[in-house]
Design a protein around this motif. Sequence first.
Motif, short mmCIF file in Angstrom:
data_model
loop_
_atom_site.label_atom_id
_atom_site.label_comp_id
_atom_site.label_asym_id
_atom_site.label_seq_id
_atom_site.Cartn_x
_atom_site.Cartn_y
_atom_site.Cartn_z
N ARG A 154 0.83 -1.21 0.00
CA ARG A 154 0.00 0.00 0.00
C ARG A 154 0.87 1.26 0.00
N LEU A 155 1.93 1.23 0.80
CA LEU A 155 2.83 2.38 0.86
C LEU A 155 3.57 2.58 -0.46
N GLN A 156 4.09 1.49 -1.00
CA GLN A 156 4.88 1.60 -2.22
C GLN A 156 4.05 2.07 -3.41
N ASP A 157 2.77 1.70 -3.43
CA ASP A 157 1.90 2.06 -4.56
C ASP A 157 1.29 3.44 -4.41
N HIS A 158 1.42 4.05 -3.23
CA HIS A 158 0.80 5.37 -3.03
C HIS A 158 1.40 6.37 -4.02
N LYS A 159 0.55 7.21 -4.56
CA LYS A 159 0.99 8.14 -5.60
C LYS A 159 2.07 9.09 -5.13
N GLN A 160 2.13 9.35 -3.81
CA GLN A 160 3.15 10.26 -3.30
C GLN A 160 4.43 9.53 -2.92
N VAL A 161 4.42 8.20 -3.00
CA VAL A 161 5.61 7.43 -2.64
C VAL A 161 6.25 6.81 -3.88
N GLN A 162 5.50 5.89 -4.52
CA GLN A 162 5.96 5.27 -5.76
C GLN A 162 7.39 4.71 -5.63
N LEU A 163 7.52 3.67 -4.82
CA LEU A 163 8.82 3.06 -4.59
C LEU A 163 8.82 1.61 -5.04
N GLY A 164 9.91 1.18 -5.64
CA GLY A 164 10.10 -0.23 -5.93
C GLY A 164 10.55 -0.98 -4.70
N ASP A 165 10.58 -2.31 -4.80
CA ASP A 165 10.96 -3.14 -3.65
C ASP A 165 12.37 -2.81 -3.15
N GLU A 166 13.28 -2.61 -4.08
CA GLU A 166 14.67 -2.35 -3.70
C GLU A 166 14.81 -1.06 -2.90
N ALA A 167 14.12 -0.01 -3.36
CA ALA A 167 14.19 1.28 -2.67
C ALA A 167 13.53 1.20 -1.29
N MET A 168 12.40 0.52 -1.21
CA MET A 168 11.72 0.37 0.09
C MET A 168 12.56 -0.48 1.03
N ASP A 169 13.19 -1.54 0.48
CA ASP A 169 14.04 -2.39 1.32
C ASP A 169 15.20 -1.59 1.91
N ALA A 170 15.72 -0.64 1.15
CA ALA A 170 16.81 0.21 1.65
C ALA A 170 16.35 1.04 2.83
#
Length: 607
Positions: free
Chosen positions: A537-553
């Motif tokens: 949900r966080l990664q898909d939010h229009k204000q976040v837009q993060l891939g797995d690698e970036a979120m994992d970091a």
Amino acid sequence: MTTFDSTKRSLPDLLKDITNGKIQLPDFQRGWVWDDDHVKSLLVSIARSFPVGAVMLMETGGEVRFQTRPVEGIDPKTVTKDPDHLILDGQQRLTSLTQAVGLDAPVDTRTAKGKKIRRHYYFDIRKALEGDERLDEAVFAVDEKRQTTKNFGRDVDLDVSTRQLECEQLFFPCDKILDSSDWLQDLFRYNQQAMGEFLQFQKKILGAFSAYQLPVIELKKETSKEAVCLVFEKVNTGGVQLSVFELITASYAAEGYNLRDDWYGSDIRRVPSRKARFKEHELLAGVESTDLLLAITLLHTLARKREDIAAGKTGKQVRPVSAKRTSVLDLPLEAYQQWADGVEQGFVRAAYFLKGECFYRRRELPYATQLVPLAAVMTLLGDRWHEPRIKNKLSRWFWSGVLGELYGGAVETRIALDLEELMEWFDNDDAIPRTVVDASFDPSRLETLRSRLSAAYKGINVLVLRAGARDFFWKSDIQQLDEQDVALDIHHIFPRAWCETQGIPAKVYDAIINKTPISAHTNRMIGGRAPSEYLARLQDHKQVQLGDEAMDAILEGHRIPTQALRADDFDAFYQQRKQNLLEIIEKAMGKKALAGSDEGNDEGDDD
């Protein structure tokens, strides 16, 4: 050696010595606060010859010298500057009696609700003669004009503003109790037929005041300053603790130095406030006057010890470095003046050091007590503290105290040892301070840390932050968000609601292992969802837009094991994050965690 005597003294003699200044107050005594009802009750008790408690006085002329002041209501210009005794206990009673009975000025008192008023006190002679049970009604008060009014002050209800009115109504002023001769002459002039009633009143009531004896405990002049302080605190009926600062203020004032002005500042003398200068630094906003005095005492006693050693003294001849209250109370004025400015700068350097360790708010500091030896060390080091070798040792000592939880409770001995041992360690790598040696961290402690008030909890949270932890949603550094006043808190990684549905006990999911600092906005988005769900949900939010690698970091910046989190595997997550936290703890302390140590767990950890 006997340090006190016990005797009795007549009330008239005590009040005479108070009004002429032979008995005064030490400057650390608080102001007089008894209200109107208490004053009237006291007068009734004396009239009925009831005990009103003992008085404690201290003989002057010894080594302990205090700035003194007369009892409230007495003009300092009219009394001696060298009193024979000081009041330690009984101030309220003696001041009330002095103002109501010993002086003709109105008594500065207050109502039961705290409103300031000025009152004269009287006995209604006829009611006083009706029996002891009527004495409560016989004592009354009038305003400073010697009147009582009604209808919001527009109508005079009772008027005793002249001697004739007093005599005609047989209302006797309490300020004439100790010498009624002139009032008696006026009574003969204005109300001769009431002489018989007055003579009865004189025998019964005025005689009770004249014959009244108060128990007096007298401390001898050989009594130490520390003993005076402790005695005052134990007997003070208001239950107000006497601070070291107040006692030293009174002591220095006797030598002509105003410590209160130095700390609080003075507009009249244009003295800047040392306290205000501390408040300019966020981390020093809570520094108290006693912290400054304690740091100065450490440095003074260290210098004194070095002098003793240089003079060839050994063993018990060498005076120790001390942080004990006795040593602070014995701090000479010249030592304060020698060290005060330097120690102030030592505190400022300590604040810069703490910022370097990623502490930015006073509330983040695990132990306020650890700031005192740190400031003392910084005073001696000056700019040397920037040297990498010294700075690394300071950091290791600091985190040893925090994560070893060694600075809770009574720390007088540790504070003194740390100053001496740290200074030696900076020049000798083998002379490791006891705080560094003693500090240990049991890995199981991570499972019991649940309260954010715990020193270790605060310390671990900052260790996570200083590694560059970023918010899951805003992607900004948590400490930068804090500086921007973004709402932050320490929240569950596996949400509480999810944990409860999985049957995970609260004592497990509430441990710091399952907590991390994030924004309130992120926490709302997490809700009670499983990690795999809220991450998507966080990664898909229009204000976040993060891939797995970036979120994992981002997650790894919080020392969160990403694979276990994404798999919603709480057990694997719990063990891996525990190990991750241990790694940063061990790095900060410069040693491996030791299982089985319970040392220093001084705080309860359950919320």
